[in-house]
Design an enzyme around this catalytic site. Structure first.
Site, PDB file in Angstrom:
ATOM      1  N   ARG A   1       0.824  -1.215   0.000  1.00 12.84           N
ATOM      2  CA  ARG A   1       0.000   0.000   0.000  1.00 12.84           C
ATOM      3  C   ARG A   1       0.857   1.264   0.000  1.00 12.84           C
ATOM      4  NH1 ARG A   1      -5.268   1.926   1.372  1.00 12.84           N
ATOM      5  NH2 ARG A   1      -5.226   3.815   2.654  1.00 12.84           N
TER       6      ARG A   1
ATOM      7  N   VAL B   1      -6.633   7.676  -1.730  1.00 10.15           N
ATOM      8  CA  VAL B   1      -6.538   6.235  -1.558  1.00 10.15           C
ATOM      9  C   VAL B   1      -7.438   5.910  -0.372  1.00 10.15           C
ATOM     10  CG1 VAL B   1      -5.022   4.269  -1.137  1.00 10.15           C
ATOM     11  CG2 VAL B   1      -4.161   6.257  -2.390  1.00 10.15           C
ATOM     12  N   SER B   2      -8.547   5.234  -0.629  1.00 11.95           N
ATOM     13  CA  SER B   2      -9.534   4.998   0.421  1.00 11.95           C
ATOM     14  C   SER B   2      -8.940   4.221   1.590  1.00 11.95           C
ATOM     15  CB  SER B   2     -10.728   4.226  -0.146  1.00 11.95           C
ATOM     16  OG  SER B   2     -11.378   4.948  -1.166  1.00 11.95           O
ATOM     17  N   ALA B   3      -9.582   4.336   2.746  1.00 11.14           N
ATOM     18  CA  ALA B   3      -9.121   3.627   3.933  1.00 11.14           C
ATOM     19  C   ALA B   3      -9.137   2.122   3.689  1.00 11.14           C
ATOM     20  CB  ALA B   3     -10.011   3.975   5.122  1.00 11.14           C
TER      21      ALA B   3
ATOM     22  N   GLN C   1     -11.934  -0.385   1.686  1.00 11.75           N
ATOM     23  CA  GLN C   1     -11.595  -1.158   0.489  1.00 11.75           C
ATOM     24  C   GLN C   1     -11.829  -2.649   0.712  1.00 11.75           C
ATOM     25  OE1 GLN C   1      -7.650   0.648   0.285  1.00 11.75           O
ATOM     26  NE2 GLN C   1      -8.119   1.428  -1.756  1.00 11.75           N
TER      27      GLN C   1
END
Length: 414
Positions: free
Chosen positions: A40, A73-75, A79
């Protein structure tokens, strides 16, 4: 020394995934394997490692001129939740609306070498960034497309799963037209101001929900953008937010908070950390005058004491309103209602009645949410709250509501 103190990316990734597995957010082996594989931090290179691997924290990647995040960038927990809702399998054809790179890489791991992934975004900066990061991390097979997703994913063919990672107000026909007959759409859909990530299965021309989860996303841009309306009261201290049902006479609320407050308590209690997403959706579907109240933190005088100062459930009726309040109890909290205006007593009673009805009849329930083409006649819809949008008629249908009359809201084009 803890994982967080070492700031080692592999250790941080392991700790993050372990946390999501323990919480039950990650449930399947394929989603767990994807999260353990994709780095990530490589898709959030400007964020500190600890932030990149914080399980509940999104990483903003672009803001507009007002400082509002328009891409992120979503949590990780969100996701993982949506990937589990999708129930994608190896070999499937997957699509994503709203690019960032990381989620597409996770999808590529789930789909495997026998599957395909295409991701689309309307912003060239976002697609350029996604393409660069995907290539740099070995995901050249993911196709990145620059286009307005209102019209579907160009040249992507039929999709088994379509995951939307931006907040949507409606569901364009192109999205479902592109789904396989047994395909699934996972979309953060806004209904009367509340956003839920809904896993919809295709059933002919309609969509039927299989799961709903609370979430929050940056809003859709392009042709599908829809902005809620804000009615400011007491200068800019208090705002009422409307997706639909704009008051016939907004000026009738002038001075509403200068009246004496009516306070009522419901006997409806909630335990610490108990989810109340069902209550919020019940009130949104049961109340004609439903809206959300926000209090400006910098202008807050303490006049109102809502349960949630960012987006609080409110019932509006002409020149009067009532909002959800809360007070602590020995083993949790109790919901109450504060009412203002000439008819504060009646409006407060109406909100109390629906809170108690939810507690009595629907506390353990979740509604089924349907999405029909907007042209569907009223008589052909199931019972429930009908919300007519541009492309769809959304129906929020609760258990044991088979004989109930329909309530209809038309969300007007702004």
């Amino acid at each position: 020394m803890t994982h967080l103190e070492t700031a080692d990316p592999e250790a941080l990734r392991t700790a993050m995934v372990d946390q999501l597995v323990r919480a039950g957010t990650i449930r399947s082996k394929q989603v767990e394997a994807a999260f353990r594989t994709v780095a990530r931090d490589e898709f959030a290179p400007d964020a500190p490692l600890v932030q990149a691997y914080a399980a509940h924290e999104a990483v903003p990647t672009k803001k507009n001129e007002h400082g509002i995040t328009i891409s992120s960038v979503s949590a990780p927990d969100v996701q993982a939740m949506m990937l589990e809702q999708a129930e994608a399998q190896a070999g499937m054809r997957l699509g994503e609306i709203g690019s960032g790179g990381y989620n597409a890489a996770l999808m590529a791991e789930v789909a495997g070498p026998g599957g395909t992934v295409v991701t689309i975004d309307i912003d060239p900066e976002v697609t350029d960034r996604a393409r660069q990061l995907l290539d740099a991390n070995g995901y050249e097979r993911v196709r990145v497309v620059l286009a307005d997703a209102e019209h579907g994913l160009p040249d992507a063919g039929t999709l088994d799963r379509l995951i939307v990672t931006v907040g949507a107000w409606d569901i364009p026909p192109a999205w479902t037209d592109q789904l396989a007959e047994d395909g699934r759409l996972v979309v953060p859909l806004r209904m009367r101001g509340l956003t839920r990530s809904i896993a919809f299965d295709r059933d002919g021309e309609r969509l039927v929900s299989r799961s709903t989860e609370v979430c929050g996303f940056v809003t859709m841009q392009g042709e599908g953008e829809h902005t809620e309306r804000l009615l400011l009261i007491r200068g800019k201290e208090i705002g009422l937010r409307f997706d639909d049902g704009w008051p016939a006479d907004p000026d009738a609320l002038n001075g509403v908070f200068d009246t004496d407050r009516v306070e009522k308590w419901t006997g409806v209690t909630v335990a610490p950390a108990e989810p109340i997403k069902g209550m919020q959706m019940w009130l949104a579907s049961a109340l004609d005058g439903f809206c959300l109240m926000s209090v400006d933190a910098e202008l807050d005088t303490g006049l109102v004491a809502p349960q949630n100062k960012r987006a609080n459930i409110t019932l509006l009726d002409g020149d009067s309103l009532a909002y959800l309040a809360i007070r602590k109890t020995a083993d949790g909290a109790e919901f109450g209602v504060h009412g203002y205006g000439p008819n504060a007593e009646a409006v407060a009673d109406a909100l109390v009645e629906e809170l108690q009805r939810w507690d009595r009849d629907h506390r353990q329930d979740e509604p089924v949410i349907y999405a029909y083409p907007a042209s569907t006649p009223e008589a052909d819809l199931p019972a429930g709250r009908v919300i007519t949008k541009r492309h769809r008629r959304i129906v929020i249908s609760w258990p044991q509501e088979g004989q109930a009359s329909k309530s209809t809201i038309t969300e007007k084009e702004k």
